[in-house]
Design a protein around this motif. Structure first.
Motif, mmCIF file in Angstrom:
data_model
loop_
_atom_site.group_PDB
_atom_site.id
_atom_site.type_symbol
_atom_site.label_atom_id
_atom_site.label_comp_id
_atom_site.label_asym_id
_atom_site.label_seq_id
_atom_site.Cartn_x
_atom_site.Cartn_y
_atom_site.Cartn_z
ATOM 1 N N PRO A 78 0.838 -1.193 0.000
ATOM 2 C CA PRO A 78 0.000 0.000 0.000
ATOM 3 C C PRO A 78 0.879 1.251 0.000
ATOM 4 O O PRO A 78 1.871 1.307 0.709
ATOM 5 N N LYS A 79 0.534 2.219 -0.817
ATOM 6 C CA LYS A 79 1.265 3.487 -0.900
ATOM 7 C C LYS A 79 2.781 3.276 -0.963
ATOM 8 O O LYS A 79 3.515 3.672 -0.050
ATOM 9 N N PRO A 80 3.275 2.661 -2.036
ATOM 10 C CA PRO A 80 4.723 2.435 -2.128
ATOM 11 C C PRO A 80 5.494 3.759 -2.138
ATOM 12 O O PRO A 80 4.984 4.789 -2.576
ATOM 13 N N ALA A 81 6.709 3.700 -1.641
ATOM 14 C CA ALA A 81 7.575 4.881 -1.622
ATOM 15 C C ALA A 81 7.866 5.344 -3.046
ATOM 16 O O ALA A 81 7.811 4.556 -3.991
ATOM 17 N N GLU A 82 8.185 6.616 -3.181
ATOM 18 C CA GLU A 82 8.459 7.168 -4.509
ATOM 19 C C GLU A 82 9.614 6.446 -5.195
ATOM 20 O O GLU A 82 9.647 6.349 -6.413
ATOM 21 N N GLU A 83 10.560 5.948 -4.441
ATOM 22 C CA GLU A 83 11.685 5.215 -5.012
ATOM 23 C C GLU A 83 11.215 3.934 -5.707
ATOM 24 O O GLU A 83 11.813 3.490 -6.682
ATOM 25 N N ILE A 84 10.142 3.334 -5.212
ATOM 26 C CA ILE A 84 9.576 2.142 -5.842
ATOM 27 C C ILE A 84 9.021 2.503 -7.213
ATOM 28 O O ILE A 84 9.171 1.752 -8.174
ATOM 29 N N ASP A 85 8.406 3.664 -7.316
ATOM 30 C CA ASP A 85 7.885 4.123 -8.599
ATOM 31 C C ASP A 85 9.013 4.229 -9.622
ATOM 32 O O ASP A 85 8.856 3.853 -10.781
ATOM 33 N N ALA A 86 10.165 4.700 -9.194
ATOM 34 C CA ALA A 86 11.324 4.784 -10.087
ATOM 35 C C ALA A 86 11.760 3.402 -10.535
ATOM 36 O O ALA A 86 12.140 3.198 -11.691
ATOM 37 N N LEU A 87 11.701 2.420 -9.656
ATOM 38 C CA LEU A 87 12.051 1.037 -10.022
ATOM 39 C C LEU A 87 11.083 0.484 -11.057
ATOM 40 O O LEU A 87 11.485 -0.223 -11.981
ATOM 41 N N LEU A 88 9.814 0.798 -10.899
ATOM 42 C CA LEU A 88 8.818 0.308 -11.841
ATOM 43 C C LEU A 88 9.038 0.883 -13.231
ATOM 44 O O LEU A 88 8.787 0.223 -14.234
ATOM 45 N N LYS A 89 9.505 2.121 -13.292
ATOM 46 C CA LYS A 89 9.730 2.769 -14.573
ATOM 47 C C LYS A 89 11.109 2.460 -15.156
ATOM 48 O O LYS A 89 11.335 2.656 -16.334
ATOM 49 N N ALA A 90 12.037 1.975 -14.326
ATOM 50 C CA ALA A 90 13.403 1.720 -14.778
ATOM 51 C C ALA A 90 13.448 0.646 -15.856
ATOM 52 O O ALA A 90 14.167 0.755 -16.829
ATOM 53 N N LYS A 91 12.675 -0.402 -15.680
ATOM 54 C CA LYS A 91 12.615 -1.449 -16.679
ATOM 55 C C LYS A 91 11.168 -1.610 -17.084
ATOM 56 O O LYS A 91 10.343 -2.052 -16.296
#
Length: 97
Positions: A78-91
């Motif tokens: 729930p409500k992942p940290a913004e850094e997780i969003d970067a991981l999702l977009k990295a690949k």
């Protein structure tokens, strides 16, 4: 982030497709795609939505995929940290434009 992230890791592409199909039919979630692992036959399916919808989607997807093959793991963040969003977009995940 104002959403929940759902992840279901299964063995085999057919189980992954069953999980993805069931997840989007079970709840109002957005499919992010799938990501095959190298050499082990595992495939990770990822989607986002509100917490309740993602919980329902993950449970339904895991149950459906388990009838096809094996479910290795499932997770709701729930409500992942913004850094997780970067991981999702990295690949970029496969299967989604």
């Amino acid at each position: 982030m104002n959403y929940a992230l759902g992840i279901v890791e299964v063995v085999g592409f057919a189980a992954a497709m069953q999980a993805a199909d069931t997840a989007v039919k079970a709840a109002n979630v957005t499919l992010l795609g799938y990501e095959p692992s190298k050499g082990s036959g595992m495939v990770t399916v990822r989607f986002i939505g509100n917490v309740g919808a993602v919980n329902a989607a993950v449970d339904s997807a895991a149950e459906a995929a388990n009838r096809v093959s094996s479910v290795y793991s499932k997770l709701v963040i729930p409500k992942p940290a913004e850094e997780i969003d970067a991981l999702l977009k990295a690949k970029k995940a496969e299967g989604v434009d």
